[in-house]
Structures are given as C-alpha cells and as structure tokens.
Motif scaffolding. Structure first.
Motif, short mmCIF file in Angstrom:
data_model
loop_
_atom_site.label_atom_id
_atom_site.label_comp_id
_atom_site.label_asym_id
_atom_site.label_seq_id
_atom_site.Cartn_x
_atom_site.Cartn_y
_atom_site.Cartn_z
N ARG A 1 -80.84 17.64 38.36
CA ARG A 1 -81.87 16.81 37.74
C ARG A 1 -82.30 17.45 36.42
N THR A 2 -82.71 16.62 35.47
CA THR A 2 -83.23 17.10 34.19
C THR A 2 -84.76 17.08 34.24
N VAL A 3 -85.38 18.14 33.75
CA VAL A 3 -86.85 18.24 33.74
C VAL A 3 -87.41 17.37 32.62
N ASP A 4 -88.23 16.38 32.97
CA ASP A 4 -88.83 15.48 31.97
C ASP A 4 -90.06 16.09 31.31
N GLU A 5 -90.85 16.83 32.11
CA GLU A 5 -92.06 17.45 31.58
C GLU A 5 -92.14 18.89 32.06
N GLU A 6 -92.56 19.78 31.17
CA GLU A 6 -92.67 21.20 31.51
C GLU A 6 -93.63 21.39 32.69
N PHE A 7 -93.24 22.25 33.63
CA PHE A 7 -94.13 22.56 34.75
C PHE A 7 -93.87 23.98 35.24
N GLU A 8 -94.77 24.45 36.09
CA GLU A 8 -94.69 25.83 36.58
C GLU A 8 -94.41 25.83 38.07
N ILE A 9 -93.55 26.73 38.50
CA ILE A 9 -93.27 26.89 39.93
C ILE A 9 -93.17 28.38 40.23
N ASP A 10 -93.99 28.85 41.14
CA ASP A 10 -94.01 30.26 41.52
C ASP A 10 -94.12 31.19 40.30
N GLY A 11 -94.97 30.80 39.33
CA GLY A 11 -95.21 31.65 38.18
C GLY A 11 -94.17 31.55 37.08
N THR A 12 -93.17 30.71 37.27
CA THR A 12 -92.13 30.55 36.26
C THR A 12 -92.29 29.19 35.57
N ILE A 13 -92.28 29.19 34.24
CA ILE A 13 -92.37 27.95 33.47
C ILE A 13 -90.97 27.34 33.33
N LEU A 14 -90.83 26.11 33.74
CA LEU A 14 -89.57 25.39 33.58
C LEU A 14 -89.74 24.42 32.41
N PRO A 15 -89.06 24.64 31.31
CA PRO A 15 -89.27 23.82 30.11
C PRO A 15 -88.64 22.43 30.22
N ARG A 16 -89.22 21.53 29.47
CA ARG A 16 -88.67 20.18 29.40
C ARG A 16 -87.23 20.23 28.87
N GLY A 17 -86.36 19.44 29.50
CA GLY A 17 -84.98 19.37 29.05
C GLY A 17 -84.03 20.28 29.79
N CYS A 18 -84.54 21.25 30.55
CA CYS A 18 -83.62 22.13 31.29
C CYS A 18 -83.11 21.41 32.54
N SER A 19 -82.04 21.91 33.10
CA SER A 19 -81.43 21.31 34.29
C SER A 19 -81.78 22.11 35.53
N LEU A 20 -82.03 21.40 36.62
CA LEU A 20 -82.30 22.03 37.91
C LEU A 20 -81.22 21.62 38.90
N LEU A 21 -80.81 22.58 39.72
CA LEU A 21 -79.88 22.27 40.80
C LEU A 21 -80.68 22.22 42.09
N VAL A 22 -80.64 21.08 42.76
CA VAL A 22 -81.35 20.89 44.02
C VAL A 22 -80.31 20.89 45.14
N SER A 23 -80.56 21.66 46.19
CA SER A 23 -79.57 21.80 47.26
C SER A 23 -80.12 21.36 48.61
N PRO A 24 -79.78 20.13 49.04
CA PRO A 24 -80.15 19.71 50.40
C PRO A 24 -79.58 20.66 51.46
N ALA A 25 -78.42 21.25 51.17
CA ALA A 25 -77.79 22.14 52.14
C ALA A 25 -78.68 23.33 52.47
N PHE A 26 -79.46 23.82 51.50
CA PHE A 26 -80.39 24.92 51.74
C PHE A 26 -81.74 24.40 52.24
N ILE A 27 -82.25 23.37 51.58
CA ILE A 27 -83.57 22.85 51.95
C ILE A 27 -83.62 22.42 53.41
N GLN A 28 -82.55 21.76 53.86
CA GLN A 28 -82.55 21.21 55.21
C GLN A 28 -82.16 22.25 56.27
N ASN A 29 -81.80 23.43 55.84
CA ASN A 29 -81.52 24.52 56.77
C ASN A 29 -82.51 25.67 56.58
#
Length: 367
Positions: free
Chosen positions: A246-274
C-alpha cells in the motif's frame, strides 16, 4: 464503478458455473484415484478447475482447462506466474541486457503475446456481439452475463477504452484463479489433516444434500455454516495472498516512527493472522476461532485474508462462494487423508501462498 458487477444477484448467476466445473473436478479426481492407493497431488486439478471457472465468469468463454491440459492459454498463464515470481526475487533480471541474454525476455514476451492475444480476441468478439445487438438481449434468453459483458456495457459511462477492458479482464483472470485454487487446496489440506473436523463437514453436507448428487445451489451455500468456518480458518493459517503493498497517502506515526507520505508499506496477512497474542496456539487449525463469540473478541483487522478498507478485494464474495461450492463437492464425493502432517507441507510465499509439496491427498470414495 466495478463494484455492482459483484452484486449478489450477479454471483447467483455464476453459481451454475461453479457447480458445473466442480462436478468435472470430482469426476477427474475419481478417475485419478481409482485403483490408486497412493496419494495424488490434487493442486494441478484444482488450479485447472479454478481457471475454467474464471474464464467463463470473467470473459464468458471457455478453455476447457480441466479436459484440455495443453491449451496454449493454460500453459501461458502457468508460465507467466512462474516468470513473475522469478522476476520478483532475482533483481539482476531488472536489467534489460541480462533479461535478453538469459532468454527471460523472450520467454516473457512469447507467453505475454499468447495471453493478450487470447483476451484481445474475446474482447473483440464480445464487443461485436454487443454492438450488433444494440446492447439488448436480442434472443430474449436473459442469459448470465460475464464480467467482460458488464465492462463493455459500462465502458462509455466510465470512459473505458480497449486497453482498460483488457487490463481489467487480465487482472481478474490471473488473480481470480491462482488465489482461489490456493484457498481451496489449503482448506482441503487442513481438513485431510484433521479428520474430526472433516467428519463434521461431512455430516453438515449430508444433512443439506441427503446423500444426493443434485446440484449445489446458492441456498445450499448459505447453509454451510461449519464448512465456512473451516474455509476461514484455512485462510487464516495459510492466506492465499501472503503479502500486499500500500502507498501512504498521509504522513503518520507508528511506534515512534514517522512514515512519510508517498512511501510504500508491505502488509502481511501471513504474519498478522498468525500473531500468537491474537490467536493463541496459532499453528493449530481450529475452525471454532470463527464462532460468533470468538470473532467478537478480536480486532476487526486482525484477520485480513482479503485485505480491508476501501482497497479490499473486490472479488471476496465471489471467492468464498466458489471455494465453498468446490470444496463441498469434493467432500460429498470423497473422504480425505494424507501421510503428511499439516505443518509438514511448508508454505512458499510466492505471488500466492503455494505449498512446497503440492497437495498430496488420498481420496476414498464415500458410500
């Protein structure tokens, strides 16, 4: 614009296709298992069944993959999937000279031409039929419409050109058969490894169908409450799509880390669901995790085999209906077993969650 194409009334029309192709699958599996005490790899059979289903529902045409294993389109689709995964994990292939020197580019272009030519011919034929009929059902048959038919009807309102139609159809062709075949295969694998849950599915299906060989209807699908739990739990432990971006539309913070707008995130159901904090004993296959009481205890995004939010999978209802239909036919006909334990068949996270050993199952025809 495309969401109405997956309204439940449209899916009801597709049910006849799901049912017909599922019956061909179990007939082929019965022939393969006849007089054979050894396990057979059911994955190729399931993939061909899913490909026939998506061809008919997405494009309104047939390739008869289940009976014609050597159809050029069938071979090209399989090759394209292999080449895509190879390209993803071999960065030296990102350099054009190396692609040409290794023959990768030639293989890719050859298979791509087969796939796109097939789609092009179907689109041209369907468009011609639509234009000649003036966009109406001239023979009064009111026959079911394929996904492509709906795209052609809405193309002017949506400003779609030929390339848009081709891209959408190709997307559904690829994503609509690889993912569902993996979902069906892992569900059957889990049930073969857990005869107690398989028995409960058999009992539920015997109650619904009363040991008959009649077709599987939409009403029957709604009654398969326990089978649905089993399918969902298989998708939890082995999600068909192990990761998505997924592409970040708006800058946000997660666990003290700033994720800038426009960066890419990898989301893993394989980890989340286990995640053992959300799913205790997460490696244990337990369909009761999907009882209403257990679901209510969890965060809504702790289970995302079809992603979530506005970019979730548009075909998730299609997939669940297809998977329940095909799995129910297999269980109506066979008892499943395997010499391997569930976790012995390691998952290989390619574009889909592929099994390293296929799905070698022993099939015993039920009385």
């Amino acid at each position: 614009m495309l969401t109405p194409s997956f309204h439940f009334n449209v899916l009801n029309d597709f049910q006849a296709v799901f049912d017909y192709q599922a019956k061909i699958l179990v007939d082929q599996l019965e022939v393969a298992a006849a007089g054979n005490s050894e396990a057979i790899d059911t994955f190729p059979y399931i993939k061909r069944c899913a490909l026939d289903i998506i061809c008919e529902t997405a494009m309104g045409t047939t390739v008869n993959a289940q009976t014609n294993h050597n159809h050029p389109y069938v071979i090209a689709v399989a090759e394209m999937n292999n080449l895509a995964f190879k390209f993803q994990r071999m960065p030296w292939l990102w350099l054009k000279p190396i692609r040409h020197l290794t023959g990768f580019e030639a293989d890719h272009q050859r298979n791509l031409n087969i796939v796109t030519s097939f789609t092009k011919n179907v689109i041209e034929r369907k468009t011609k039929e639509f234009e000649e009929s003036g966009g109406v059902d001239v023979d009064g048959s009111n026959k079911k419409k394929a996904f492509l038919d709906m795209l052609i009807e809405m193309r002017e309102d949506g400003g779609l050109v030929y390339e848009d139609l081709r891209e959408e159809v190709d997307t559904f062709m690829f994503e609509g058969h690889d993912t569902t075949s993996a979902g069906i295969g892992w569900a059957l694998w889990c049930l073969a490894s857990h005869p107690e849950y398989q028995k409960r599915c058999h009992e539920e299906l015997d109650t619904i169908f009363e040991s008959s060989t009649r077709e599987c209807t939409v009403d029957d699908i709604r009654k398969m409450k326990y089978l649905e739990k089993c399918v969902k739990e298989a998708l939890r432990i082995r999600p068909s799509v192990p990761q998505f971006a997924r592409t970040v539309d708006e800058e946000f913070e997660i666990d003290g880390t700033i994720l800038p707008r426009g960066c890419s995130l990898l989301v893993s159901p394989a980890f989340i669901q286990n995640n053992p904090r959300t799913f205790p004993n997460h490696e244990t296959y337990d369909p009761e995790r999907f009882s209403e009481e257990e679901i209510a205890k969890r965060h809504a995004y702790s289970y995302i085999p079809f992603s979530a939010g506005p970019r979730n999978c548009i075909g998730q209802k299609f997939a669940m209906q297809e998977e329940k239909t095909v799995i129910s036919w297999v269980l109506r006909r066979f008892e499943l077993s395997s010499d391997l334990e569930l976790l012995d068949n390691l998952p290989l996270p390619e574009t889909i969650m592929r099994p390293t050993r296929g799905f070698p199952l022993k099939l015993t025809v039920r009385n």
